[in-house]
Design a protein around this motif. Structure first.
Motif, PDB file in Angstrom:
ATOM      1  N   UNK A 109     -11.290   9.668   8.168  1.00  0.00           N
ATOM      2  CA  UNK A 109     -11.834  10.433   7.053  1.00  0.00           C
ATOM      3  C   UNK A 109     -12.892   9.624   6.326  1.00  0.00           C
ATOM      4  N   UNK A 110     -12.961   9.820   5.018  1.00  0.00           N
ATOM      5  CA  UNK A 110     -13.944   9.099   4.218  1.00  0.00           C
ATOM      6  C   UNK A 110     -13.573   7.633   4.044  1.00  0.00           C
ATOM      7  N   UNK A 111     -12.277   7.325   4.141  1.00  0.00           N
ATOM      8  CA  UNK A 111     -11.779   5.984   3.892  1.00  0.00           C
ATOM      9  C   UNK A 111     -10.921   5.521   5.066  1.00  0.00           C
ATOM     10  N   UNK A 112     -10.792   4.201   5.192  1.00  0.00           N
ATOM     11  CA  UNK A 112      -9.724   3.635   6.005  1.00  0.00           C
ATOM     12  C   UNK A 112      -8.427   3.712   5.208  1.00  0.00           C
ATOM     13  N   UNK A 113      -7.305   3.741   5.901  1.00  0.00           N
ATOM     14  CA  UNK A 113      -6.032   3.800   5.189  1.00  0.00           C
ATOM     15  C   UNK A 113      -5.833   2.550   4.326  1.00  0.00           C
ATOM     16  N   UNK A 114      -6.255   1.390   4.811  1.00  0.00           N
ATOM     17  CA  UNK A 114      -6.074   0.174   4.021  1.00  0.00           C
ATOM     18  C   UNK A 114      -6.934   0.212   2.764  1.00  0.00           C
ATOM     19  N   UNK A 115      -8.092   0.891   2.814  1.00  0.00           N
ATOM     20  CA  UNK A 115      -8.926   1.027   1.624  1.00  0.00           C
ATOM     21  C   UNK A 115      -8.245   1.915   0.584  1.00  0.00           C
ATOM     22  N   UNK A 116      -7.519   2.925   1.038  1.00  0.00           N
ATOM     23  CA  UNK A 116      -6.768   3.771   0.110  1.00  0.00           C
ATOM     24  C   UNK A 116      -5.638   2.958  -0.521  1.00  0.00           C
ATOM     25  N   UNK A 117      -5.014   2.060   0.248  1.00  0.00           N
ATOM     26  CA  UNK A 117      -3.971   1.191  -0.309  1.00  0.00           C
ATOM     27  C   UNK A 117      -4.546   0.337  -1.426  1.00  0.00           C
ATOM     28  N   UNK A 118      -5.701  -0.288  -1.185  1.00  0.00           N
ATOM     29  CA  UNK A 118      -6.336  -1.119  -2.213  1.00  0.00           C
ATOM     30  C   UNK A 118      -6.740  -0.279  -3.415  1.00  0.00           C
ATOM     31  N   UNK A 119      -7.265   0.929  -3.163  1.00  0.00           N
ATOM     32  CA  UNK A 119      -7.671   1.805  -4.258  1.00  0.00           C
ATOM     33  C   UNK A 119      -6.473   2.229  -5.103  1.00  0.00           C
ATOM     34  N   UNK A 120      -5.358   2.568  -4.451  1.00  0.00           N
ATOM     35  CA  UNK A 120      -4.152   2.936  -5.197  1.00  0.00           C
ATOM     36  C   UNK A 120      -3.662   1.757  -6.026  1.00  0.00           C
ATOM     37  N   UNK A 121      -3.708   0.558  -5.459  1.00  0.00           N
ATOM     38  CA  UNK A 121      -3.301  -0.635  -6.211  1.00  0.00           C
ATOM     39  C   UNK A 121      -4.195  -0.833  -7.429  1.00  0.00           C
ATOM     40  N   UNK A 122      -5.499  -0.564  -7.280  1.00  0.00           N
ATOM     41  CA  UNK A 122      -6.420  -0.705  -8.408  1.00  0.00           C
ATOM     42  C   UNK A 122      -6.089   0.285  -9.516  1.00  0.00           C
ATOM     43  N   UNK A 123      -5.779   1.526  -9.150  1.00  0.00           N
ATOM     44  CA  UNK A 123      -5.452   2.541 -10.155  1.00  0.00           C
ATOM     45  C   UNK A 123      -4.164   2.200 -10.883  1.00  0.00           C
ATOM     46  N   UNK A 124      -3.151   1.782 -10.135  1.00  0.00           N
ATOM     47  CA  UNK A 124      -1.872   1.429 -10.754  1.00  0.00           C
ATOM     48  C   UNK A 124      -2.035   0.220 -11.660  1.00  0.00           C
ATOM     49  N   UNK A 125      -2.815  -0.752 -11.211  1.00  0.00           N
ATOM     50  CA  UNK A 125      -3.059  -1.947 -12.029  1.00  0.00           C
ATOM     51  C   UNK A 125      -3.744  -1.573 -13.333  1.00  0.00           C
ATOM     52  N   UNK A 126      -4.718  -0.685 -13.270  1.00  0.00           N
ATOM     53  CA  UNK A 126      -5.413  -0.252 -14.483  1.00  0.00           C
ATOM     54  C   UNK A 126      -4.455   0.428 -15.452  1.00  0.00           C
TER      55      UNK A 126
END
Length: 333
Positions: A109-126
């Motif tokens: 898709x638009x992202x790799x699955x590992x990029x979604x993992x990092x993105x989710x971690x960024x949102x939760x951290x925020x």
């Protein structure tokens, strides 16, 4: 079945995340801050905040209240059902269990699955550090060997085959950015991961009640990770973020498609022009995802599914808003 990934991609893949982590994290931080602060006004301590552990005042029972919070002495005195309110802890501790095994190094898709993992971690951290709370993480890159706790302020932790790394919980935005740099810079290693061992790292040593977030594709057998998840739920509020790619749900009709298991390296050629094969694949994938959802529900974890072909941040915002709405109505889930 659903682990298989095409050998070649129809579109050129971006450079490895570790080579461009600073630029990606800067863009993510701006995106997360704008959308989450714009759509979720007001203080919000975490993605899935617990009801607190300090006893507060009692009030009359209302439909939807958690019966485990019944105040029986007051109920007996007044002959009217009452529940005990709880006061949320001022400092929330959130722990992330991030699965970066080989099956996450895939995406059509638009992202790799590992990029979604990092993105989710960024949102939760925020969402966590905005209230001055602490956040830590454990990262699994495959295998079952563990590494001792490390300082992560200076950069990514050393990675190798079968490494489970613990990043100690700290507060502050600068510390949180160091954690995200460590996550983004962790190299994915070949070999099968042990999701159960990764989740078990959140159970040992025992910690005070807080929030635990497990981010994975959950493709490992449910019997490997379901029990640690149930154990984790006894003490903490648990959120499971499942990362899914559309090709794991259905096969396209593209003729002979070479696929490879990223964890074992096993190669197969699949004739996707066969409609019966595509149907069996879709049915098996649907059954697999239903089993994952059932195992998470049985463990008592809240379940959020993010896809590589959708706006993951919008899905996350909707989930957080739904959780907040449920809590204001007096329900726990």
């Amino acid at each position: 079945m659903a682990r298989a990934a095409p050998v070649t991609s129809p579109t050129p893949r971006p450079a490895p995340l570790g080579d461009r982590s600073e630029a990606v994290l800067s863009r993510l931080q701006l995106l997360v801050t704008r959308k989450l602060d714009g759509l979720l006004q007001g203080d919000y301590a975490g993605l899935l905040p617990g009801p607190g552990s300090e006893a507060g005042e009692s009030r009359e029972y209302r439909p939807g209240d958690d019966v485990r919070r019944m105040d029986w002495p007051v109920t007996a005195r007044t002959t009217t059902p009452h529940v005990r309110r709880t006061v949320a802890d001022r400092e929330l501790e959130t722990w992330l269990a991030l699965d970066l095994s080989a099956s996450l190094d895939f995406g059509t898709g638009q992202w790799l699955k590992r990029e979604v993992v990092v993105a989710a971690a960024a949102a939760i951290t925020h969402l966590t550090v905005r209230g001055g709370n602490r956040i830590g993480a454990v990262i699994g890159t495959g295998g079952g060997a563990s590494a001792p706790a490390r300082r992560w302020r200076g950069g990514p932790p050393p990675a190798g085959p079968g490494v489970l790394t613990r990043l100690p919980a700290r507060s502050g935005r600068k510390e949180a950015q160091g954690l995200l740099r460590a996550v983004a810079g962790t190299a994915i290693q070949p070999g099968r991961g042990d999701l159960g061992a990764l989740i078990e790292m959140l159970n040992r040593p025992p910690r005070r009640r807080g929030v635990a977030v497990v981010v994975s594709d959950f493709l490992a057998p449910a019997e490997q990770w379901a029990r640690p998840m149930r154990k984790l739920r006894v003490r903490h509020d648990v959120l499971a973020i499942e990362v899914v790619d559309p090709r794991e749900l259905e096969l396209p009709d593209v003729g002979v498609l070479p696929v490879v298991d990223p964890e074992s390296g096993e190669l197969h050629e699949v004739q996707t022009a066969d409609p019966r094969l595509r149907q069996r694949y879709a049915e098996a994938a649907t059954a697999q995802r239903a089993a994952i959802a059932a195992a998470l529900r049985g463990a008592g974890a809240a379940h959020l599914r993010l896809r590589t072909d959708r706006d993951w941040l919008l899905d996350m915002v909707r989930f957080v808003a739904a959780q907040r709405h449920a809590r204001t109505r007096g329900t726990t889930r």
